[in-house]
Motif scaffolding. Structure first.
Motif, PDB file in Angstrom:
ATOM      1  N   LEU A 197       1.285  -1.575  -0.110  1.00 27.49           N
ATOM      2  CA  LEU A 197      -0.392   0.130  -0.010  1.00 27.49           C
ATOM      3  C   LEU A 197       1.129   1.489  -0.202  1.00 27.49           C
ATOM      4  O   LEU A 197       0.252   2.813   0.247  1.00 27.49           O
ATOM      5  CB  LEU A 197      -0.998   0.201   0.930  1.00 27.49           C
ATOM      6  CG  LEU A 197      -2.579  -0.801   1.435  1.00 27.49           C
ATOM      7  CD1 LEU A 197      -2.718  -1.671   2.277  1.00 27.49           C
ATOM      8  CD2 LEU A 197      -2.988  -0.727   0.346  1.00 27.49           C
ATOM      9  N   PRO A 218      -5.847  -8.588  -3.564  1.00 30.50           N
ATOM     10  CA  PRO A 218      -7.035  -7.179  -4.339  1.00 30.50           C
ATOM     11  C   PRO A 218      -7.984  -6.577  -2.952  1.00 30.50           C
ATOM     12  O   PRO A 218      -8.349  -5.177  -2.450  1.00 30.50           O
ATOM     13  CB  PRO A 218      -6.821  -6.837  -5.464  1.00 30.50           C
ATOM     14  CG  PRO A 218      -6.661  -7.925  -6.444  1.00 30.50           C
ATOM     15  CD  PRO A 218      -6.339  -9.505  -4.990  1.00 30.50           C
ATOM     16  N   VAL A 219      -8.907  -7.687  -3.311  1.00 31.43           N
ATOM     17  CA  VAL A 219      -9.753  -7.415  -2.318  1.00 31.43           C
ATOM     18  C   VAL A 219      -8.873  -7.032  -0.870  1.00 31.43           C
ATOM     19  O   VAL A 219      -9.905  -5.329  -0.085  1.00 31.43           O
ATOM     20  CB  VAL A 219     -11.178  -8.089  -2.259  1.00 31.43           C
ATOM     21  CG1 VAL A 219     -12.121  -7.555  -1.558  1.00 31.43           C
ATOM     22  CG2 VAL A 219     -11.570  -8.996  -3.919  1.00 31.43           C
ATOM     23  N   ARG A 220      -8.218  -7.604  -0.560  1.00 34.23           N
ATOM     24  CA  ARG A 220      -7.659  -7.164   1.207  1.00 34.23           C
ATOM     25  C   ARG A 220      -7.285  -6.055   1.479  1.00 34.23           C
ATOM     26  O   ARG A 220      -7.459  -4.885   2.073  1.00 34.23           O
ATOM     27  CB  ARG A 220      -7.231  -8.780   1.346  1.00 34.23           C
ATOM     28  CG  ARG A 220      -6.360  -8.267   2.816  1.00 34.23           C
ATOM     29  CD  ARG A 220      -5.388  -8.964   3.714  1.00 34.23           C
ATOM     30  NE  ARG A 220      -4.478  -9.265   3.810  1.00 34.23           N
ATOM     31  CZ  ARG A 220      -4.986  -8.782   5.644  1.00 34.23           C
ATOM     32  NH1 ARG A 220      -5.775  -8.857   6.437  1.00 34.23           N
ATOM     33  NH2 ARG A 220      -3.834  -9.100   6.511  1.00 34.23           N
ATOM     34  N   ASP A 277      -7.868  -3.570  -0.684  1.00 31.90           N
ATOM     35  CA  ASP A 277      -8.868  -2.295  -1.322  1.00 31.90           C
ATOM     36  C   ASP A 277      -9.248  -2.014   0.400  1.00 31.90           C
ATOM     37  O   ASP A 277      -9.740  -0.862   0.593  1.00 31.90           O
ATOM     38  CB  ASP A 277      -9.796  -3.289  -1.743  1.00 31.90           C
ATOM     39  CG  ASP A 277     -10.753  -1.881  -2.434  1.00 31.90           C
ATOM     40  OD1 ASP A 277     -10.217  -0.375  -2.361  1.00 31.90           O
ATOM     41  OD2 ASP A 277     -12.523  -1.819  -1.745  1.00 31.90           O
ATOM     42  N   GLN A 278     -10.265  -3.237   0.877  1.00 28.82           N
ATOM     43  CA  GLN A 278     -10.067  -2.587   2.462  1.00 28.82           C
ATOM     44  C   GLN A 278      -9.551  -2.664   3.552  1.00 28.82           C
ATOM     45  O   GLN A 278      -9.446  -1.517   3.803  1.00 28.82           O
ATOM     46  CB  GLN A 278     -10.813  -4.012   3.032  1.00 28.82           C
ATOM     47  CG  GLN A 278     -11.450  -4.493   2.426  1.00 28.82           C
ATOM     48  CD  GLN A 278     -12.965  -5.713   2.841  1.00 28.82           C
ATOM     49  OE1 GLN A 278     -11.769  -6.805   2.903  1.00 28.82           O
ATOM     50  NE2 GLN A 278     -13.612  -6.153   3.271  1.00 28.82           N
ATOM     51  N   SER A 332      -6.368   0.323   2.696  1.00 29.70           N
ATOM     52  CA  SER A 332      -6.968   1.232   2.116  1.00 29.70           C
ATOM     53  C   SER A 332      -7.593   2.065   2.270  1.00 29.70           C
ATOM     54  O   SER A 332      -7.409   3.330   3.118  1.00 29.70           O
ATOM     55  CB  SER A 332      -7.014   1.166   0.192  1.00 29.70           C
ATOM     56  OG  SER A 332      -6.249   2.597  -0.194  1.00 29.70           O
ATOM     57  N   ARG A 333      -8.998   1.494   2.256  1.00 31.40           N
ATOM     58  CA  ARG A 333      -9.867   2.068   3.747  1.00 31.40           C
ATOM     59  C   ARG A 333     -10.045   2.210   4.492  1.00 31.40           C
ATOM     60  O   ARG A 333     -10.421   3.553   5.141  1.00 31.40           O
ATOM     61  CB  ARG A 333     -11.514   1.613   2.670  1.00 31.40           C
ATOM     62  CG  ARG A 333     -12.203   1.269   1.487  1.00 31.40           C
ATOM     63  CD  ARG A 333     -12.821   0.451   1.522  1.00 31.40           C
ATOM     64  NE  ARG A 333     -14.433   0.742   2.045  1.00 31.40           N
ATOM     65  CZ  ARG A 333     -15.467  -0.017   2.292  1.00 31.40           C
ATOM     66  NH1 ARG A 333     -15.563  -0.848   2.333  1.00 31.40           N
ATOM     67  NH2 ARG A 333     -16.183   0.201   3.411  1.00 31.40           N
ATOM     68  N   SER A 377     -13.458  -9.399   7.108  1.00 28.06           N
ATOM     69  CA  SER A 377     -14.528  -8.162   6.385  1.00 28.06           C
ATOM     70  C   SER A 377     -15.368  -7.504   7.626  1.00 28.06           C
ATOM     71  O   SER A 377     -15.598  -6.601   7.464  1.00 28.06           O
ATOM     72  CB  SER A 377     -14.923  -8.268   5.528  1.00 28.06           C
ATOM     73  OG  SER A 377     -14.172  -9.363   4.282  1.00 28.06           O
TER      74      SER A 377
END
Length: 826
Positions: free
Chosen positions: A314, A550-552, A554-555, A557-558, A603
């Protein structure tokens, strides 16, 4: 009679009777074995018995080549699991008696029909790594790809209910394994075949000590952590539970303390105990003190074992806690006369802070009149307090602090350089992250130009299986395979290898301890330190690029964006760490590597955290207001600021009009107490014209950070009413005073006229002595001439009054006089 006395016939009848009795006894033994629970069958003894009573020539164990028709079902699919292990120990001696146990674990969710358990051995001796890999992997391979096997024995097994498990024992006589003697590793397997064709296969590999030489040096690494959670600090209740006699942390420390394994310590454990000060549970303090005394190598993980690879991918540096001041209670750090410490390699309070607390006391001072507080009665001084710093809470006597240990198969290209920039000079990599063509060499590596140390895949897999085994037989199979892997690499004692235990709840402390004991008992085992593995001559290896999901990312990053918003919002506080410190710790907790195997739970935790931080940054806001009317050129707009935080905040209220009908003079600074509202008046001035204006009211911190959402307030500007009202008021005032002045003038004129009429006749009248009689002269304003002034010459007054005195008096009585000047009688 002769026939009955014939010796040959008597011998035949005797032998026939013995045979019938032996067959009956064998049938009874077999029936009892099938009905016993759990089933325990001794194949060798049973075969020998049958041989002796039946008079057959069958050997104790008959070797036949078999081909399994049923496809193997992987254990991970929760069906029928089979495990094979020695009844005692983790090795097998083919030249002696071999006793094995096979466990059948029914995880299908339904009953399993009766079947048979077949004991097999590798038809070809296992003499190299390739043959060992083929044998160990046969349980999950297709039937055509499995190595050839020979059946050694077979025992029937009764039906198994759902969730049940059975253990079948086999005892093999010396020499039953044939040509397996002389090989460093013996391959034994088990097959379960039931009536409905469901099958399971287990393939065990066992070191044969007589044929094993000295093995390579092996370093081990174990992560001392807690299960995944969202808290950045462990609470006192959990610490007391986990450090109790049978607690999680106690069992973990029992398993690895003073053994040949390096401990990777989560700094959160140390900080959680120390942050409680004197309120920390006694068991937690004792546990920390015990940890400080172990002889193991100890190096730190990232705080809360945060995912280093994800942070590098990241584009951020490794994160660490900001502060712990928000959770420190000064009362928990009061020191007595003997002083106090933080536990676990105690770090004493700073001398300067201690001196500042009691340095103002002067000996020999006597009470004086100038000191009204001083008394003859001595008072006991309060215990000084020194709250520890963040550095003190995290400090620990680590063996080294330059090792990065990311999660398995998560490191991508460029991450190793990022780790080095963050202070980590060497990275522990899983074998799946490295292209290792020759694993039987040093673990020390040079990967992408960076220092790394690679965990051996085969040894690490067996080690982790043993540490997570669900039963004794399953542990015996995994531990035996670990010994076989080391035995297969025997003869290369100069190589220094590394194996790592798995993080998280899968590892069982009792299995870890048993595995370490087994490793220490093997003559071919050669323990090494982690520093020794890192410092060995490095091998050039290539990195296998394995970025995270990538899903992990992205979370994550949020989460980082949300944390940045909290840091900006925290500028409304005098002490920003009241918000930023817990937010950072909770972020690190959600970055814990232990969350990776739990994507669904993670999640959900991330969603809860994002919602909580959103509520935090919106806790200070402008309350909605009804439309306001502006009727003057200089006025103020009333605004209500709401603070839902448990801390006071300081903000600037800014009002921006939508057009030039209103002009905002300046922002207004206000401080709002915790959990309260504050009313603020923002001064505004009327501009040009009247009409509707939309006021955008927003809040700003001292650092020019916008706080909360902008609120729109409608305003109706009618500033001309101020001039019209002033005009009307002026007219009213003029009319009021004009009427009063006019009435006063009329009254004075009447008074003057009346006075003139009364004084004119009196001016010509004289009395008997010749003196002039009459009223005193008055000027045009009605004032009486002062004494000593010469009377003005008036023709009418010279000859005296033309009216009699009685007539003048009557005129005076009928003359209208004002209230200010009462009538005077001469």
């Amino acid at each position: 009679m002769l026939a009955e006395s014939n010796p040959l016939r008597r011998l035949r009848r005797h032998l026939a009777g013995r045979r019938r009795r032996g067959l009956g006894l064998a049938a009874a033994v077999l029936a009892g074995a099938m009905l016993a629970a759990p089933v325990v069958a001794n194949a060798a003894v049973l075969a020998e018995t049958l041989h002796s009573v039946a008079g057959t020539d069958a050997p104790a164990t008959r070797a036949t080549t078999t081909t399994t028709t049923a496809a193997a079902v992987p254990e991970g699919e929760a069906v029928l699991a089979l495990s094979i292990a020695p009844a005692t120990g983790t090795t097998v001696d083919p030249a002696g008696i071999v006793t094995l146990e096979v466990e059948i674990d029914n995880r299908t969710g339904g009953a399993v029909a009766p079947g048979q358990v077949r004991l097999t051995r590798a038809a070809v001796p296992i003499v190299d790594q390739a043959s060992l890999d083929a044998w160990v992997g046969s349980a999950s391979a297709e039937a055509r790809d499995r190595p050839r096997t020979e059946q050694v024995a077979e025992v029937p097994v009764r039906a198994l209910p759902a969730g049940a498990s059975e253990v079948v024992s086999f005892t093999l006589p010396p020499g039953a394994l044939g040509d397996a003697a002389g090989a460093p590793v013996v391959g034994l397997g088990a097959e379960f075949v039931s009536e409905d064709a469901t099958a399971a296969i287990a393939s065990g590999a066992f070191a044969a000590p007589p044929a094993v030489a000295q093995g390579p040096q092996l370093a081990l690494a174990y992560a001392l952590t807690v299960p995944a959670e969202t808290a950045g600090l462990i609470g006192a209740d959990d610490l007391e539970l986990w450090t109790g006699p049978a607690g999680l942390l106690t069992r973990q420390l029992d398993a690895v303390a003073d053994r040949a394994v390096a401990i990777a310590l989560d700094p959160r454990l140390v900080a959680s105990v120390r942050a409680l000060g004197t309120s920390a549970p006694d068991s937690a303090v004792a546990w920390l003190d015990r940890l400080a005394d172990v002889s193991n190598e100890v190096f730190p993980l990232a705080y809360a074992d945060a995912d280093l690879a994800a942070q590098a991918q990241l584009g951020i540096e490794p994160l660490s806690p900001v502060s712990f001041a928000d959770v420190l209670d000064p009362a928990d750090f009061a020191t007595d006369a003997e002083g106090g410490g933080l536990g676990g390699g105690d770090l004493e309070p700073d001398d300067a802070a201690q001196q500042a607390t009691d340095g103002d006391e002067d000996e020999g001072d006597s009470p004086t009149d100038a000191d009204p507080v001083a008394t003859d009665q001595a008072t006991e001084p309060a215990a000084p307090t020194t709250v520890p710093t963040t550095e003190q809470l995290l400090a620990w006597p680590y063996t080294r602090t330059d090792l990065a240990w990311p999660a398995d198969a998560t490191v991508a290209a460029g991450n190793l350089a990022a780790f080095r920039a963050g202070g980590y000079t060497t990275t522990i990599l899983s074998a799946s992250n490295v292209d290792a063509t020759d694993p039987v060499r040093n673990a020390a590596s040079t990967v992408d130009g960076e220092s790394a140390v690679m965990a051996d895949a085969r040894i690490t897999d067996a080690l982790r299986e043993a540490a997570a085994a669900r039963s004794d037989v399953a542990w015996g199979e995994a531990a035996s395979r670990l010994g076989a892997e080391l035995a297969m690499q025997a003869g290369d004692s100069d190589a220094v290898l590394l194996a790592t235990f798995q993080r998280g709840a899968a590892t069982q402390s009792s299995r870890v301890a048993a595995t370490l004991d087994a490793i220490a008992s093997w003559p071919w085992s050669n323990p090494a330190s982690l520093s020794g593995a890192v410092g060995a001559p490095p091998v050039e290896r290539a990195l296998v690029d394995a970025p995270e999901d990538p899903v992990r990312l992205d979370q994550l990053s949020r989460l980082l964006d949300s944390g940045a918003a909290v840091r900006e919002f925290a500028t409304v506080l005098d002490d920003e760490t009241l918000l930023t410190a817990p937010a950072r710790r909770q972020l690190l907790a959600l970055l814990d590597v232990a969350w990776i195997p739990q994507p669904a739970e993670w999640s959900a935790a991330v969603g809860d955290r994002l919602a909580a931080q959103s509520a935090t940054v919106n806790a200070v806001s402008v309350a909605q207001s009804s439309p306001v009317n502006v009727l003057s050129s200089e006025t103020g707009v009333p605004t209500t600021v709401e603070n839902l935080l448990p801390y006071p905040v300081t903000v600037f209220v800014d009002v921006a009009p939508s057009n030039g009908r209103l002009i905002v003079e300046e922002r207004v600074e206000t401080t709002v107490a915790a959990d309260s509202r504050s009313n603020v008046i923002v001064p505004v001035a009327a501009g040009v014209g009247n009409g509707e204006v939309t006021l955008s009211v927003s809040l700003w911190s001292r650092d020019e950070v916008k706080v909360g959402q902008t609120v729109q307030i409608a305003a109706n500007v009618q500033a001309d009413w101020e001039g019209l009202g002033a005009l009307i008021l002026g007219v009213v005032v003029v009319v009021f005073f004009g009427v009063g002045i006019w009435r006063n003038i009329r009254r004075r004129r009447r008074e003057r006229a009346a006075a003139d009429q009364a004084q004119a006749p009196a001016a010509h009248e004289t009395n008997a002595t010749g003196e002039t009689a009459g009223h005193a002269d008055t000027d045009a304003s009605g004032d009486t001439d002062a004494p000593g002034d010469e009377p003005s010459a008036s023709p009418e007054r010279v000859s005296g009054s033309q009216y009699s005195e009685s007539h003048a008096e009557s005129i005076d009585r009928t003359t209208d006089t004002g209230p200010e000047e009462p009538r005077r009688d001469d």
